[in-house]
Design an enzyme around this catalytic site. Structure first.
Site, PDB file in Angstrom:
ATOM      1  N   GLY B  10      51.905  38.532 -35.590  1.00 41.94           N
ATOM      2  CA  GLY B  10      51.178  37.779 -36.614  1.00 41.94           C
ATOM      3  C   GLY B  10      51.258  38.482 -37.954  1.00 41.94           C
ATOM      4  N   GLY B  12      49.566  37.484 -40.954  1.00 42.98           N
ATOM      5  CA  GLY B  12      48.530  37.141 -41.937  1.00 42.98           C
ATOM      6  C   GLY B  12      47.917  38.409 -42.503  1.00 42.98           C
ATOM      7  N   ALA B  14      45.380  40.293 -41.565  1.00 39.47           N
ATOM      8  CA  ALA B  14      45.090  41.374 -40.619  1.00 39.47           C
ATOM      9  C   ALA B  14      46.388  42.056 -40.184  1.00 39.47           C
ATOM     10  CB  ALA B  14      44.345  40.811 -39.404  1.00 39.47           C
ATOM     11  N   GLY B  15      47.388  41.258 -39.869  1.00 42.76           N
ATOM     12  CA  GLY B  15      48.653  41.806 -39.378  1.00 42.76           C
ATOM     13  C   GLY B  15      49.333  42.689 -40.406  1.00 42.76           C
ATOM     14  N   PHE B 114      28.366  31.651 -52.845  1.00 41.23           N
ATOM     15  CA  PHE B 114      28.898  31.053 -51.621  1.00 41.23           C
ATOM     16  C   PHE B 114      27.772  30.824 -50.628  1.00 41.23           C
ATOM     17  CE2 PHE B 114      32.998  30.170 -49.585  1.00 41.23           C
ATOM     18  CZ  PHE B 114      33.805  30.068 -50.707  1.00 41.23           C
ATOM     19  N   ASP B 210      47.970  30.882 -29.718  1.00 46.11           N
ATOM     20  CA  ASP B 210      48.977  31.425 -28.792  1.00 46.11           C
ATOM     21  C   ASP B 210      48.633  32.837 -28.308  1.00 46.11           C
ATOM     22  OD1 ASP B 210      50.491  29.108 -29.487  1.00 46.11           O
ATOM     23  OD2 ASP B 210      51.243  30.178 -31.240  1.00 46.11           O
ATOM     24  N   GLN B 229      33.684  26.872 -35.662  1.00 45.45           N
ATOM     25  CA  GLN B 229      33.039  26.493 -36.920  1.00 45.45           C
ATOM     26  C   GLN B 229      33.606  25.199 -37.495  1.00 45.45           C
ATOM     27  OE1 GLN B 229      33.461  28.846 -40.880  1.00 45.45           O
ATOM     28  NE2 GLN B 229      31.314  28.935 -40.325  1.00 45.45           N
ATOM     29  N   HIS B 231      33.740  23.174 -40.914  1.00 50.24           N
ATOM     30  CA  HIS B 231      33.520  23.352 -42.353  1.00 50.24           C
ATOM     31  C   HIS B 231      32.986  22.040 -42.918  1.00 50.24           C
ATOM     32  CE1 HIS B 231      34.354  24.067 -46.581  1.00 50.24           C
ATOM     33  NE2 HIS B 231      34.676  25.313 -46.317  1.00 50.24           N
ATOM     34  N   LEU B 241      41.153  21.318 -46.198  1.00 48.61           N
ATOM     35  CA  LEU B 241      40.013  22.060 -46.729  1.00 48.61           C
ATOM     36  C   LEU B 241      39.759  21.791 -48.208  1.00 48.61           C
ATOM     37  CD1 LEU B 241      37.911  24.321 -46.270  1.00 48.61           C
ATOM     38  CD2 LEU B 241      39.683  25.954 -46.882  1.00 48.61           C
ATOM     39  N   GLU B 244      34.585  25.735 -50.135  1.00 49.06           N
ATOM     40  CA  GLU B 244      33.150  25.884 -50.333  1.00 49.06           C
ATOM     41  C   GLU B 244      32.855  26.297 -51.780  1.00 49.06           C
ATOM     42  OE1 GLU B 244      31.295  27.745 -47.057  1.00 49.06           O
ATOM     43  OE2 GLU B 244      29.633  28.557 -48.220  1.00 49.06           O
ATOM     44  N   ARG B 275      27.428  27.121 -43.197  1.00 48.02           N
ATOM     45  CA  ARG B 275      28.277  25.982 -42.848  1.00 48.02           C
ATOM     46  C   ARG B 275      27.776  25.197 -41.635  1.00 48.02           C
ATOM     47  NH1 ARG B 275      34.040  29.064 -43.893  1.00 48.02           N
ATOM     48  NH2 ARG B 275      33.951  28.851 -46.153  1.00 48.02           N
ATOM     49  N   HIS B 341      37.348  24.411 -38.392  1.00 45.42           N
ATOM     50  CA  HIS B 341      37.836  25.312 -39.429  1.00 45.42           C
ATOM     51  C   HIS B 341      38.109  26.716 -38.943  1.00 45.42           C
ATOM     52  CE1 HIS B 341      38.405  26.849 -43.423  1.00 45.42           C
ATOM     53  NE2 HIS B 341      37.365  27.655 -43.356  1.00 45.42           N
ATOM     54  N   GLU B 372      41.225  36.639 -36.978  1.00 34.12           N
ATOM     55  CA  GLU B 372      40.594  35.487 -36.334  1.00 34.12           C
ATOM     56  C   GLU B 372      40.824  35.438 -34.830  1.00 34.12           C
ATOM     57  OE1 GLU B 372      41.341  31.811 -38.387  1.00 34.12           O
ATOM     58  OE2 GLU B 372      40.179  30.618 -36.958  1.00 34.12           O
ATOM     59  N   ARG B 383      30.107  31.919 -38.824  1.00 30.00           N
ATOM     60  CA  ARG B 383      30.621  32.804 -39.863  1.00 30.00           C
ATOM     61  C   ARG B 383      30.181  32.322 -41.231  1.00 30.00           C
ATOM     62  NH1 ARG B 383      34.813  32.582 -43.288  1.00 30.00           N
ATOM     63  NH2 ARG B 383      35.931  30.842 -42.347  1.00 30.00           N
ATOM     64  N   SER B 388      35.671  35.804 -43.649  1.00 33.05           N
ATOM     65  CA  SER B 388      36.846  35.840 -42.767  1.00 33.05           C
ATOM     66  C   SER B 388      37.975  36.644 -43.394  1.00 33.05           C
ATOM     67  CB  SER B 388      37.336  34.431 -42.432  1.00 33.05           C
ATOM     68  OG  SER B 388      37.789  33.778 -43.594  1.00 33.05           O
TER      69      SER B 388
END
Lengths: 317, 569
Positions: B10, B12, B14-15, B114, B210, B229, B231, B241, B244, B275, B341, B372, B383, B388
């Site tokens: 992954g 994103g 985090a990866g 937020f 996956d 969640q 949204h 989306l 928010e 949310r 979401h 995630e 959340r 996130s």
């Protein structure tokens, strides 16, 4: 509601020697995007149809294809807007090799992005991670537009310069470069702009504007390339063909109102660039033989005063 | 067999954060089913929380309380404390990487309001914050390209865990259609969420859980999967989306009678309640016939903000309205509805990203997870917006650091390449050679409809039982699924087939967990058990695969500073 014919270019390297078109008929649902339609065709008519997609909200840049000859982001394009006389032709992006159907090989595209060293090079001595660096709103606005690029490669696909010169860095990489060259936090402005001024860089763009036309975001590569050229000229990075050409071009117009085709090539090449100047001779001879050579004595245009007034107004700004 | 010291699945936030940590010392690889810049982190719009205090005074303590309260007192508070304390540092790090943040007049990183946050805490880059962060990390991976090999368009097929030790994976080169076995001393899962099982969702096509399912099949538990969640502002019918930030900047939610209905449900915070509360309020309005023209949508109205502010702060959101509905929110309200979401649940980890194999906290040697796909759990039952991106950055970095330390003394463990490869090969060949007649498109549509209708914002025993029965039918039909593309090169139909299998698998875990949890907490709202029940249910759910069935166990919630209290906004 009538059906629309989607004429889609197909190619499966495991079976086909050449690309071919296949027609699919589909009633476009109200509000459906081009991606919605491609999916409907894949899911209900032909599961082998291959294309890329992911976010479907115009931010991931996966789903660019060419509709009626122009690159579009499929998820951002209303299908009805590209259907002409109930027909639309879909092809894979240009300037890249096809892997299968509408999926192209992005290897070269990414190599060019990598070639511009797409990361911030701050002044290491001044670096302290305990606070954020400040950036004025004006400084932010200089890099904001380029930062909206989603790397969809639409501009790269339709770039005219790329079509004739595969080594050209291309609009995506150059737009990305502008984001660093003009970032107040980057200290390598000059070395970056020098590299970008070399062959295949900022001066190889022909200004056709196709990139900005195709760009689905605010990144508008042509505007970024113009910014880079301005930085190059303003910071004196002019010892290269492109910058010399631009300056000679302006000089000629300013002094005579029209292009002096005798002096511009020489000035662009550089007066001390002997091999470069010698390389012009065969071109000159060929032009002469074909009767295409410009008159030896260059006459200014009659309305030169008007041209000078334009320059004056511009320089006042 | 392909070997790397450390492989991250992954690409994103985090990866890539993890990769940038471990590449300092180790031969590192990232595999991604798309390309790094296509990862779904980039779709996050409104902001990332950190108590920088650039807009008004703030503290990590306030951020922590807001997060814990937002989670309906279901988050593990030790992990939350780490996250909120790390937040300012991680934002500064991104700024030093060159992230293009919006700025205040003084040149500081701009922060906005937020939902669920008591302070103006969301750092932002217009309404493309995830995009700005994703691209700045992608830039850094180019900088370290010598140490990070990226396998784009490679797909995770299975994870190899034996005797509590993670050894490798079977992966599939999508462009070539070739299976490969990968071996690593350490694997870090950053594979994203599972929102794609819902009909109305903001998630990318790629968000099919996956990694989560691969972990489950490898014998590892999944935690709190029933917490999904919704949204409050998905574009009507599309689910796309609408940030928010639209409410953070002052947008109103309006029902068919022209009322700002949040008055009834959260009179203090109004549209900026968390949310779960806003989405439930919307659903109640719709269910009780107060949608716009009695239909199943409501309006978000931003017209009073004025053209200039909308163009400066919410350019992407405005463009989405124009592109998808032909509506410009400078002149018109946008029709919206709740949209699936974010996945609160996932692979259980400790606060260093180490994957845990049971309720006692036993670590899986050599396996980490962040973002995630993981469940630390900092979000608990719900959340807060902007947490996130923060979680992905903080725990991506922490998992990377912990993996770096772990790998110093780690070695490659045996992988039976032939056996592992054959297992997957047989599965793929069975799909390709099948003469099934069931349309996977129909099965997928029915799955999504089923999850939205029967396991959505409101749930009940009756609905969930219908949901599970339907899932059973769908699974049976899936076994006779039809595939037309029998080729190897870029077979996206095959990938969609396997993804659908994954979605059917985790959907059952969501629905069974939801049926089992006889209370309402955060995003899990039971119409037949409307109260939160701390005596019985203040426990994380762990779902294990046992002889083809799901076995559930408990794990206590970690409470340090804040005792559960009633949640009011």
């Amino acid at each position: 509601m009538s059906e629309t014919t989607f004429k889609i270019q197909r190619f499966n390297p495991e079976k086909d020697k050449e690309t071919y078109f296949q027609e699919f008929k589909l009633e476009i649902p109200k509000g459906a995007t081009l991606l919605d339609c491609l999916n409907l065709i894949k899911w209900t008519q032909d599961g082998t149809l291959t294309f890329r997609m992911s976010c479907r909200s115009a931010i991931c840049g996966s789903c660019s294809v060419r509709a009626n000859g122009h690159a579009v982001l499929a998820c951002k394009t209303q299908a009805s807007s590209v259907a002409q006389n109930d027909q639309v032709t879909i092809k894979p992006l240009g300037n890249m090799e096809i892997i299968k159907d509408l999926a192209v090989d992005l290897t070269e595209f990414w190599k060019k992005v990598e070639a511009i060293k797409p990361w911030l090079m701050p002044d290491e001595k001044k670096e302290t991670q305990t606070t954020e660096r400040t950036q004025s709103v004006e400084e932010f606005l200089k890099i904001d537009k380029a930062s909206t690029c989603i790397m969809c490669s639409s501009c790269y696909s339709d770039c005219c310069s790329m079509a004739v010169d595969k080594s050209f860095l291309g609009p995506t990489a150059l737009a990305k470069a502008q984001r660093f060259v003009e970032d107040s936090r980057d200290k390598e402005t000059i070395s970056r702009i020098k590299e970008l001024s070399e062959d295949a860089g900022i001066w190889d763009c022909t200004h056709c504007g196709e990139c900005s036309q195709r760009c689905p975001t605010e990144a508008k590569p042509l505007d970024r390339i113009v910014s880079l050229r301005t930085v190059a000229l303003n910071s004196g990075v002019t010892n290269n063909y492109g910058a010399r050409h631009a300056k000679a071009f302006v000089k000629s117009i300013k002094s005579s109102g029209i292009l002096n085709e005798n002096t511009i090539p020489v000035a662009s090449m550089g007066f001390f660039n002997i091999p470069g100047l010698l390389s012009l001779i065969p071109v000159g001879i060929r032009m002469f033989l074909k009767g295409k050579n410009p008159p030896l004595i260059h006459h200014p245009m009659q309305e030169l005063d008007d041209v000078k007034r334009i320059f004056k107004k511009f320089e006042e700004k | 067999m392909i070997k790397h010291d450390i492989i991250i699945v992954g690409s994103g936030l985090a990866g890539m954060q993890a990769a940038l940590e471990v590449c300092k010392d180790f031969d590192t690889a990232i595999i991604t089913k798309v390309y790094p810049s296509r990862s779904h982190s980039g779709a996050a719009q409104g902001g990332i929380a950190a108590s920088l205090g650039n807009a008004s005074e703030d503290s990590w303590e306030d951020h922590m309380y807001d997060t814990v309260k937002g989670s309906d007192f279901f988050s593990d508070q030790d992990a939350v404390e780490i996250m909120v304390k790390d937040a300012p540092g991680v934002i500064r790090k991104m700024e030093h990487f060159g992230c293009v943040f919006s700025r205040t007049e003084k040149g500081l990183i701009a922060q906005r309001w937020f939902g669920g946050h008591s302070k103006q805490r969301a750092c932002y880059a217009a309404d493309r914050t995830g995009h700005a962060l994703l691209h700045v990390l992608h830039e850094q991976t180019f900088k370290h390209a010598k140490n990070i090999k990226i396998y784009s368009e490679w797909y995770l097929m299975s994870l190899i865990v034996k005797d509590g030790i993670c050894r490798g994976m079977v992966v599939y080169n999508i462009q070539k259609g070739k299976l490969e076995v990968m071996q690593a001393k350490t694997i870090i899962f950053c594979t994203g969420g599972y929102g794609r099982a819902y009909k109305i969702t903001s998630n990318a096509f790629a968000s099919t859980g996956d990694g989560i399912v691969a972990a489950y099949h490898a014998g590892l538990p999944l935690q709190d999967m029933e917490f999904v969640q919704f949204h409050p502002t998905g574009l009507f019918a599309q689910g796309i989306l609408i940030s928010e930030a639209a409410r953070g900047e002052g947008g109103h939610l309006v029902n068919g009678k022209g009322e700002r209905f949040m008055e009834k449900y959260a009179s203090a915070k109004m549209e900026l309640a968390p949310r779960d509360i806003v989405s439930r309020s919307e659903q109640t309005e719709i269910n009780e016939g107060r949608g716009i023209d009695g239909k199943d949508y409501l309006h978000i109205d931003l017209r009073h903000l004025g053209k200039e502010k909308i163009i400066e702060r919410l350019p992407q959101v405005r463009q989405l309205g124009i592109d998808f509905l032909g509506l410009d929110l400078i002149d018109d309200p946008l029709p919206i509805q709740p949209t699936a979401h974010y996945s609160m649940g996932g692979i259980p980890t400790d606060s260093d990203g180490h994957v845990l194999s049971d309720e006692k906290g036993t670590k899986v040697t050599g396996l980490f997870a962040a973002g995630e796909c993981s469940c630390v759990s900092v979000h608990g039952a719900n959340r807060l917006g902007t947490n996130s991106l923060l979680e992905a950055l903080v725990f991506g970095e922490r998992a990377g650091k912990a993996a770096l330390t772990f790998t110093q003394n780690a070695e490659f463990h045996d992988v039976n390449e032939q056996e592992e490869s054959n297992k997957v090969k047989n599965k793929v060949e069975a799909i390709l050679n099948s003469n099934g007649k069931e349309s996977i498109n129909d099965i997928r549509n029915e799955l999504k409809e089923n999850m939205t209708t029967n396991c959505g914002i409101y749930r009940s025993k009756d609905q969930l039982e219908i949901c599970l029965k339907k899932l059973n039918d769908l699974k049976a039909r899936f076994k006779k699924g039809k595939i037309t593309d029998k080729g190897f090169v870029f077979n996206s139909e095959l990938i969609e087939f396997i993804e659908l299998g994954n979605m059917l698998e985790f959907s059952e875990i969501i629905a069974r967990g939801a049926l089992r949890r006889e209370e309402s907490r955060g995003a899990h709202a039971r119409t037949d058990f409307q109260k939160r029940d701390d005596d019985k249910w203040l426990n994380h759910t762990l779902a294990f695969k046992k002889d083809g069935e799901i076995e559930f166990r408990f794990k206590p919630v970690v409470i340090t500073k804040h005792q559960p209290e009633e949640r009011k906004y």
